[in-house]
Design a protein around this motif. Structure first.
Motif, PDB file in Angstrom:
ATOM      1  N   GLY A 156     105.880  11.851  77.447  1.00 38.30           N
ATOM      2  CA  GLY A 156     105.700  11.189  78.729  1.00 38.30           C
ATOM      3  C   GLY A 156     105.631   9.687  78.617  1.00 38.30           C
ATOM      4  N   GLY A 157     104.773   9.186  77.718  1.00 39.34           N
ATOM      5  CA  GLY A 157     104.519   7.756  77.679  1.00 39.34           C
ATOM      6  C   GLY A 157     105.491   6.967  76.822  1.00 39.34           C
ATOM      7  N   ILE A 158     105.608   7.382  75.552  1.00 35.62           N
ATOM      8  CA  ILE A 158     106.396   6.595  74.605  1.00 35.62           C
ATOM      9  C   ILE A 158     107.859   6.533  75.030  1.00 35.62           C
ATOM     10  CG2 ILE A 158     107.106   6.420  72.196  1.00 35.62           C
ATOM     11  CD1 ILE A 158     104.263   5.967  72.186  1.00 35.62           C
ATOM     12  N   TYR A 209     108.051  -3.308  81.990  1.00 33.06           N
ATOM     13  CA  TYR A 209     107.577  -3.028  80.645  1.00 33.06           C
ATOM     14  C   TYR A 209     106.067  -3.183  80.551  1.00 33.06           C
ATOM     15  CZ  TYR A 209     107.639  -2.749  75.614  1.00 33.06           C
ATOM     16  OH  TYR A 209     107.432  -2.347  74.332  1.00 33.06           O
ATOM     17  N   ALA A 230      99.023  -6.827  74.870  1.00 33.81           N
ATOM     18  CA  ALA A 230     100.208  -6.569  75.694  1.00 33.81           C
ATOM     19  C   ALA A 230     100.310  -7.592  76.807  1.00 33.81           C
ATOM     20  CB  ALA A 230     100.145  -5.157  76.270  1.00 33.81           C
ATOM     21  N   THR A 245     102.065  14.604  76.820  1.00 32.99           N
ATOM     22  CA  THR A 245     101.733  13.524  77.755  1.00 32.99           C
ATOM     23  C   THR A 245     101.994  12.158  77.135  1.00 32.99           C
ATOM     24  OG1 THR A 245      99.445  13.682  77.020  1.00 32.99           O
ATOM     25  CG2 THR A 245      99.999  14.772  79.069  1.00 32.99           C
ATOM     26  N   LEU A 246     101.574  11.970  75.885  1.00 30.60           N
ATOM     27  CA  LEU A 246     101.695  10.632  75.296  1.00 30.60           C
ATOM     28  C   LEU A 246     103.088  10.363  74.764  1.00 30.60           C
ATOM     29  CD1 LEU A 246      98.349   9.962  73.466  1.00 30.60           C
ATOM     30  CD2 LEU A 246      99.071   9.394  75.759  1.00 30.60           C
ATOM     31  N   MET A 304     116.218  -0.795  78.757  1.00 31.75           N
ATOM     32  CA  MET A 304     116.760  -1.339  80.003  1.00 31.75           C
ATOM     33  C   MET A 304     116.485  -2.838  80.121  1.00 31.75           C
ATOM     34  SD  MET A 304     118.318   1.127  81.241  1.00 31.75           S
ATOM     35  CE  MET A 304     118.808   0.574  82.865  1.00 31.75           C
ATOM     36  N   LEU A 305     115.471  -3.326  79.401  1.00 31.27           N
ATOM     37  CA  LEU A 305     115.167  -4.763  79.431  1.00 31.27           C
ATOM     38  C   LEU A 305     116.271  -5.572  78.773  1.00 31.27           C
ATOM     39  CD1 LEU A 305     111.423  -5.292  78.533  1.00 31.27           C
ATOM     40  CD2 LEU A 305     112.597  -5.908  80.620  1.00 31.27           C
ATOM     41  N   THR A 306     116.955  -4.964  77.805  1.00 33.65           N
ATOM     42  CA  THR A 306     117.911  -5.739  77.028  1.00 33.65           C
ATOM     43  C   THR A 306     119.170  -6.065  77.818  1.00 33.65           C
ATOM     44  OG1 THR A 306     118.944  -3.752  76.185  1.00 33.65           O
ATOM     45  CG2 THR A 306     117.145  -4.671  74.897  1.00 33.65           C
ATOM     46  N   LEU A 310     120.769   4.765  75.253  1.00 32.35           N
ATOM     47  CA  LEU A 310     119.923   5.433  76.238  1.00 32.35           C
ATOM     48  C   LEU A 310     119.961   6.949  76.050  1.00 32.35           C
ATOM     49  CD1 LEU A 310     118.142   4.215  78.352  1.00 32.35           C
ATOM     50  CD2 LEU A 310     119.842   4.747  80.056  1.00 32.35           C
ATOM     51  N   GLN A 349     119.957  -5.500  83.891  1.00 28.93           N
ATOM     52  CA  GLN A 349     118.739  -5.796  83.157  1.00 28.93           C
ATOM     53  C   GLN A 349     117.521  -5.561  84.046  1.00 28.93           C
ATOM     54  OE1 GLN A 349     119.096  -9.487  81.207  1.00 28.93           O
ATOM     55  NE2 GLN A 349     117.134  -9.320  80.173  1.00 28.93           N
ATOM     56  N   PHE A 350     116.574  -4.788  83.542  1.00 27.88           N
ATOM     57  CA  PHE A 350     115.341  -4.562  84.299  1.00 27.88           C
ATOM     58  C   PHE A 350     114.433  -5.770  84.187  1.00 27.88           C
ATOM     59  CE2 PHE A 350     114.554   0.187  85.021  1.00 27.88           C
ATOM     60  CZ  PHE A 350     115.872   0.376  85.372  1.00 27.88           C
ATOM     61  N   VAL A 358     109.093   6.744  78.044  1.00 28.83           N
ATOM     62  CA  VAL A 358     109.217   5.819  79.180  1.00 28.83           C
ATOM     63  C   VAL A 358     109.243   4.384  78.665  1.00 28.83           C
ATOM     64  CG1 VAL A 358     107.980   4.907  81.169  1.00 28.83           C
ATOM     65  CG2 VAL A 358     108.205   7.353  80.884  1.00 28.83           C
ATOM     66  N   LEU A 359     108.347   4.105  77.718  1.00 27.51           N
ATOM     67  CA  LEU A 359     108.275   2.759  77.139  1.00 27.51           C
ATOM     68  C   LEU A 359     109.595   2.399  76.446  1.00 27.51           C
ATOM     69  CD1 LEU A 359     105.867   0.868  77.169  1.00 27.51           C
ATOM     70  CD2 LEU A 359     105.392   1.534  74.844  1.00 27.51           C
ATOM     71  N   PHE A 369     112.295   1.770  79.056  1.00 29.90           N
ATOM     72  CA  PHE A 369     112.128   0.454  79.682  1.00 29.90           C
ATOM     73  C   PHE A 369     112.546  -0.649  78.716  1.00 29.90           C
ATOM     74  CE2 PHE A 369     108.891   1.964  82.966  1.00 29.90           C
ATOM     75  CZ  PHE A 369     109.844   1.935  83.947  1.00 29.90           C
ATOM     76  N   ALA A 370     112.172  -0.496  77.446  1.00 29.22           N
ATOM     77  CA  ALA A 370     112.545  -1.511  76.462  1.00 29.22           C
ATOM     78  C   ALA A 370     114.053  -1.613  76.351  1.00 29.22           C
ATOM     79  CB  ALA A 370     111.936  -1.165  75.104  1.00 29.22           C
ATOM     80  N   GLU A 381      96.751   6.066  79.706  1.00 28.11           N
ATOM     81  CA  GLU A 381      97.027   7.484  79.482  1.00 28.11           C
ATOM     82  C   GLU A 381      96.316   7.969  78.226  1.00 28.11           C
ATOM     83  OE1 GLU A 381     101.119   8.482  78.922  1.00 28.11           O
ATOM     84  OE2 GLU A 381     100.899  10.383  79.954  1.00 28.11           O
ATOM     85  N   ALA A 420     103.272 -10.314  77.188  1.00 24.15           N
ATOM     86  CA  ALA A 420     104.152 -10.168  78.343  1.00 24.15           C
ATOM     87  C   ALA A 420     104.062 -11.382  79.255  1.00 24.15           C
ATOM     88  CB  ALA A 420     103.805  -8.897  79.109  1.00 24.15           C
ATOM     89  N   PHE A 442     100.218   1.560  81.511  1.00 30.39           N
ATOM     90  CA  PHE A 442     100.150   2.984  81.826  1.00 30.39           C
ATOM     91  C   PHE A 442      99.891   3.810  80.573  1.00 30.39           C
ATOM     92  CE2 PHE A 442     102.914   6.775  81.514  1.00 30.39           C
ATOM     93  CZ  PHE A 442     102.171   7.628  82.294  1.00 30.39           C
ATOM     94  N   LEU A 443     100.602   3.477  79.503  1.00 31.23           N
ATOM     95  CA  LEU A 443     100.465   4.232  78.264  1.00 31.23           C
ATOM     96  C   LEU A 443      99.050   4.106  77.704  1.00 31.23           C
ATOM     97  CD1 LEU A 443     102.160   5.901  76.272  1.00 31.23           C
ATOM     98  CD2 LEU A 443     102.431   3.848  74.946  1.00 31.23           C
TER      99      LEU A 443
END
Lengths: 167, 118
Positions: free
Chosen positions: A62-64, B61, A158, A58-59, A73-75, A27, B55-56, A66-67, A70-71, B71, A162, B67-68
């Motif tokens: 900001g975006g990548i 995700y 996506a 921004t992308l 934190m998913l593990t 992290l 774990q989230f 965050v992605l 999250f990826a 964006e 998902a 969002f991305l």
């Protein structure tokens, strides 16, 4: 003064890139990568590419990021410390990066007459916008419209992946 | 407009000095006390439960990726918005097609319940 800012930004990029690949907490590596991306945006600002810098902030920042976070934190094992790589892997990594560095240096010194081209064409947001919607020559209206199809494909992909994962 | 580097350096230095001086001054003059409760993680005044390393949900995700994507769409609206007035109808039609296709994506996400929190 431009040089001072450039060297400062380069130092930030180098230090945080190294920290990104050497940090044993994944992290933290993601956050170090955030600083690398922000400093890269700074270099774009320095070059006068304001739009590109804004996109970078921004992308990517900001975006990548965050992605990525999250990826991670998913593990569910995000807080764990990675074990140190074995000595063999460590030496192999050093060897490979040395080969890369030496190759670039050889190329650099073989063609050391790289001309420094000043930024003569200012790339303002207005120019980007004008060529984006220009249907004539030097216009990018077709790629612009195709981007929306690409993004649509990304949305569908996506969601399909998902939704399959949650079921 | 290219931002002049001199101004940027002055801006950074004054920012560092202003914040740093505040921290330094309060470090020297503020009374300080250390106790166990003070060093706990602050969670809106209530005691924290469990660890923050868990774990989230996968839903986060999906939302992050949607969002991305939108964006990216917004990023393309900026240069369009700057030249919209001068270009007139053609620019409007172009952005309409762009948004129409992406609106289809939003509709798809909606229909597939991707926007619903489960």
């Amino acid at each position: 003064m431009n040089q001072v800012v450039f060297y400062f930004l380069s130092a930030v990029i180098l230090v945080f890139s190294l920290l990104t690949v050497t940090s044993s907490r994944i992290l933290r590596a993601a956050v170090y990568l955030l600083f690398v991306l922000i400093a890269t945006a700074g270099i774009y600002f320095l070059l006068g590419y304001n739009f590109l810098a804004g996109v970078q902030l921004t992308l990517y920042a900001g975006g990548i990021i965050v992605l990525i976070i999250f990826a991670i934190m998913l593990t569910g094992s995000a807080g764990e410390k990675l074990e140190r790589p074995s000595l063999n892997k460590f030496l192999l990594a050093i060897l490979i990066s040395l080969i890369g560095t030496v190759t670039s240096l050889i190329l650099f010194f073989a063609y050391h007459s790289f001309p420094v081209i000043g930024n003569e064409i200012p790339a303002t947001v207005k120019m980007v916008g004008a060529s984006l919607i220009n249907p004539g020559d030097n216009g990018y209206v077709l790629p612009f419209e195709l981007i929306s199809v690409l993004l649509l494909a990304a949305i569908v992909g996506a969601i399909v992946i998902a939704k399959k994962a949650t079921r | 407009m290219v931002m002049s580097s001199e101004n940027l350096v002055i801006y950074f230095i004054s920012g560092i000095v202003l914040v740093g001086a505040g921290i330094l001054v309060s470090h020297f003059f503020a009374p300080s006390s250390e106790n166990l409760q003070k060093s706990e993680t602050f969670e809106c005044g209530i005691p924290t439960r469990g660890t923050s390393w868990f774990q989230f949900k996968v839903g986060y995700y999906l939302f992050a990726i949607l969002f991305l994507i939108f964006e990216v769409e917004v990023v393309f609206l900026f240069p369009w918005a700057v030249v919209m007035k001068e270009s007139g109808t053609s620019a409007f039609i172009e952005i309409f097609i762009f948004l129409f296709i992406l609106g289809g994506g939003l509709l798809y996400a909606w229909k597939k319940n991707a926007l619903r929190w489960e």
